[in-house]
Design an enzyme around this catalytic site. Structure first.
Site, PDB file in Angstrom:
ATOM      1  N   GLY A 131       1.490   7.508  -1.488  1.00 21.14           N
ATOM      2  CA  GLY A 131      -0.123   7.435  -1.376  1.00 21.14           C
ATOM      3  C   GLY A 131      -0.589   8.974  -1.482  1.00 21.14           C
TER       4      GLY A 131
ATOM      5  CG  ASP B 214       1.908   1.780  -4.199  1.00 20.69           C
ATOM      6  OD1 ASP B 214       2.416   2.790  -4.022  1.00 20.69           O
ATOM      7  OD2 ASP B 214       1.629   1.344  -3.422  1.00 20.69           O
TER       8      ASP B 214
ATOM      9  N   GLY C 273       2.156   6.390   2.718  1.00 17.67           N
ATOM     10  CA  GLY C 273       1.608   5.488   3.450  1.00 17.67           C
ATOM     11  C   GLY C 273       2.305   5.371   4.804  1.00 17.67           C
TER      12      GLY C 273
ATOM     13  CD  GLU D  58       6.514   5.054  -4.230  1.00 14.27           C
ATOM     14  OE1 GLU D  58       5.381   5.476  -3.904  1.00 14.27           O
ATOM     15  OE2 GLU D  58       7.179   5.490  -5.217  1.00 14.27           O
TER      16      GLU D  58
END
Length: 357
Positions: free
Chosen positions: A131, A162, A71, A154
């Site tokens: 992402g 996520d 992201g 992450e």
């Protein structure tokens, strides 16, 4: 001149016989995905799902570096800094941030990809992180190459996997999914195949012809012509000690078991985990173990959304991004781990959520 200033679309589409291509088009940032891109992808997928002329969708990244590096981390840093720096910030403040609004639509996209009614061919070439995993590894035809470097990195920035990453990693046997989530290490194409995160191995120099063949003769014929046997997975060869070490109940116990193995890889694994945010590690461990019991990806995405909001409110995320991306001193100052604090990451939000459009 920046890639934004020339007004080039960040997602390109192409017609290729019976297939349609989605091309992530921010090569200077390794096609980092932002809110506009997530919305555009969702709209095109919805359009093609109802088009009888379209038999398959192919996703790949522009440029030579990879599918997607994750992201827009700089934008997320702005929100995390503002929210974690204000002791009065609440869940509602976090949910009203641009980052949360992006995540909500991104997670809905991840869920839609997992249910896509047509062949969804994700070309996981080069860098595939965060992402990038979300828009590829939930697809029904996942292709890796000799250049693939897949990661959920992450915990290195005080965040937690996520985009359905905890759902995917929790289903990898022998502790290999936990290994990937807690070390943030890169997985090669062969590792992704061995872990069940990808389906087919196609040499990178065959990709243009492979993509063309999908539109000309269909997905199955293209795979039969271009897919080859994946090399042996170096990570899977270590599964015996990884399974034992990562079966421990806590992060400190996992680190101790890795050190007790005594080989170079296990020692490097212990060092890698020990350098990460203690809070992000503890939340990731619990997230992966809870995700293993989830009935659906959507169940996991609801939990991940809660956790992501609480990461914006916790100081480690702003600090981790600062150290790794903004200042690049690689010397984060992590907050002290609090068991009570970990519990707050999983508390329900005051309203119901759904990631089924």
């Amino acid at each position: 001149m920046s890639e934004q200033s020339v007004l080039v679309p960040s997602v390109l589409t192409e017609e290729n016989g019976s297939a349609r291509s989605l091309i992530l088009n921010r090569p200077k940032s390794i096609n980092a995905i932002d809110h506009e891109m997530a919305t555009e992808i969702a709209e095109r997928l919805d359009e093609w799902a109802g088009d009888d002329a379209v038999e398959a969708v192919v996703l790949y990244g522009a440029g030579e570096r990879g599918l997607c590096a994750g992201g827009d981390i700089v934008a997320i840093h702005r929100d995390a800094s503002a929210l974690s720096g204000n002791p009065d910030s609440t869940d509602l403040d976090a949910e009203n941030s641009p980052s949360a609004k992006f995540w909500f639509d991104e997670y809905r996209l991840n869920a839609a990809i997992s249910r896509y009614p047509k062949r969804y061919v994700a070309i996981m070439d080069g860098i595939v992180m965060g992402g990038g995993v979300g828009v590829s590894a939930h697809g029904n035809v996942r292709v890796v190459t000799d250049r693939t470097r897949l990661a959920m990195p992450e915990v290195g920035i005080g965040f937690v996997p996520d985009v359905g990453g905890t759902h995917l990693l929790s289903r990898v046997p022998d502790g290999l999914g936990l290994y990937a989530g807690l070390t943030a290490g890169h997985l090669r194409g062969a590792d992704a195949i061995a872990m069940g995160l990808a389906d087919h191995f196609v040499p990178s120099d065959s990709l243009p012809a492979f993509i063309e063949a999908i539109g000309a003769s269909g997905v199955d014929a293209a795979i039969a012509e271009f897919a080859t046997e994946a090399p042996e997975s170096e990570l899977a060869a270590q599964r015996e000690w990884i399974a034992e070490a990562f079966a421990a109940e806590t992060i400190p116990e996992i680190i101790d078991r890795c050190r007790a193995v005594g080989n170079e890889m296990a020692t490097k694994t212990a060092d890698a985990i020990a350098a990460k945010s203690p809070t992000a590690l503890a939340v990731t461990l619990r997230s992966l173990r809870e995700a293993a019991a989830d009935a659906t990806l959507e169940d996991t995405l609801v939990r991940e959304y809660r956790v992501s909001l609480r990461c914006l409110l916790h100081p480690d995320m702003a600090e981790g991004i600062r150290a790794q991306v903004i200042d690049k001193d690689r010397n984060p100052s992590w907050a002290e781990l609090s068991e009570a604090g970990v519990e707050k990451f999983f508390a329900p939000l005051p309203h119901d959520l759904t990631f089924i459009a």
